[in-house]
Enzyme design. Sequence first.
Site, PDB file in Angstrom:
ATOM      1  CE  LYS A  88      -3.133   2.678   3.014  1.00 22.59           C
ATOM      2  NZ  LYS A  88      -4.011   2.683   4.210  1.00 22.59           N
ATOM      3  CE  LYS A  98      -6.484   8.811   7.893  1.00 18.22           C
ATOM      4  NZ  LYS A  98      -7.130   7.743   8.667  1.00 18.22           N
ATOM      5  CG  ASP A 154      -9.788   7.611   6.514  1.00 23.71           C
ATOM      6  OD1 ASP A 154      -8.703   7.547   5.889  1.00 23.71           O
ATOM      7  OD2 ASP A 154      -9.867   7.843   7.733  1.00 23.71           O
ATOM      8  NE  ARG A 170     -10.664  -1.037   3.822  1.00 25.18           N
ATOM      9  CZ  ARG A 170     -11.262  -1.193   4.988  1.00 25.18           C
ATOM     10  NH1 ARG A 170     -12.426  -1.803   5.051  1.00 25.18           N
ATOM     11  NH2 ARG A 170     -10.719  -0.732   6.095  1.00 25.18           N
TER      12      ARG A 170
END
Length: 498
Positions: free
Chosen positions: A266, A278, A348, A352
């Site tokens: 990632k 965030k 956020d 994935r």
Amino acid sequence: MEISCLKSEVSSVETEALVINLFEDVKVPGGATGAIDTVTGGKISRLINSGEISGKKNEITIIHTFGEFKFERIIICGLGKQDKFNYDTVRQIMAITMRQLRKIKVSRVATICHGSGIAGLDPKLCAVAITEGALLGTYQFSKYKSKSTTETIESLQVIENDDQKIQPIKDGINDGLILADSTIIARDLGNEPGNILPPRELADRTKGFSSSIGLDCTILDKSQIQQLGMGGILGVSAGSHEEPRLIVMEHLGNPNSTQKISLCGKGITFDTGGISLKPPLNMGAMKGDMAGAAAVIGAMIAIKKLNLPINVLGVVASAENMPGGGAMRPGDIITMMNGKHVEVDNTDAEGRLVLGDAIEYSKQQGCTSIIDVATLTGAAIVALGNDSAAVMGNNQELIDQLISTSKITGEQYWQLPIFDNYRTQLDSIYADMKNTGGQPAGSITAGKFIQEFVGDTPWIHLDIAGMARLASTKDYKVAGHTGFGVRSLVSLIASLSK
Ligand code: BES
Ligand code: MN
Ligand code: ZN
């Protein structure tokens, strides 16, 4: 720092500092420490008897010899209790000792090969640990400090008198240098701020490292990512002025084999959370949301330098997750490279999305097993803190092999379950799945999401969110990015190549 092996009797070494050791509760030192005690007329046993030296782990005692011997100082490192002693203890005491010696401006150091004497550990692996401990423990990221004042240690000699152990120690130093250097590359990448290291710069630097060692490296830019239909990577980067990159490194160490392992990292160079922004507290730490990528890049460099007889593909999916006029929003439905439709429940949960495409790409490249590495979930930190990473996957043998690397590397993993029932948390009214599974079992549902792209290919997923960065220095893990994952990935790949 120049690290070498010197064949010599320990008592005749000429150096500024001679590093020996002592287990806790030992009253009469043996081995090299016993030899130094004898030639110094019992200086060490006297300090043991008076209680000044206890052998407790990480205790450092310095005895100055002021011209009486060829070694100007004796450094006695406490190893702690013998039954708790392992390779990581060696790494830790070397780090602490070398930092202390640097502080008092010592520049030439000699050490015995801790662990290979009375403790009976493998001399080669002890030399790996000594080398890693010395280099990682004295690591500094000082390029943005206008005046950096600390001294550097010029040389470290590992002293050994047994002919049988000389070659293993030399080999261990060599491997340790490769492993420490590639861990340092990962640390440097993690420590770079988001403005200096957007995806294109991560790609350019990786290309640079690769070409300097003859590692095959291909960079795919935004238009190529579009052609491949990588909706996950494109969706995540849509809010940023910085274009995404797919970085592909290939090591064909066993051309006769059809086996090829994929390491997917990632590489979010900054994670604001996107439209699902965030909160400000500690958001700066999200410059390190490419630590999984850094681990893959470091590991590929080491695998190439060690010339491991195995085929490995390193795939880094890199993007910047920003809010913006073009950003994807909650509720959007994106189509991934493998054709799956994903409802973006929370922007956020971006890691994935980029990994899903990197995994599909690996499969299309013929990879036969997949290892992905990511700072994927805050939930992994809630579950395991900063002392072990989470591992899950569909192949227990691979999981067990990974976990067992910690005996050598000191990098710890703990397995989380990934039962099929958890998949229902990702159910979407509108699409094949959502990208989040709600609060409960956040690390597991993230793993379940990734599993959708893996299918039946043997796979493990490493969530290193709690391990990538440390707020304050702990033995060889200097404050800032740790380079976690490089050494365990290399160790796993090495054991798979056997
Ligand atoms: N990069 C973060 C995870 C993270 C958090 C890494 C703290 C290191 C330290 C990841 O992209 C993220 O934001 N995950 C979310 C997922 C949630 C929205 C389902 C999280 O963990 O809150
Ligand atoms: Mn995120
Ligand atoms: Zn993230």
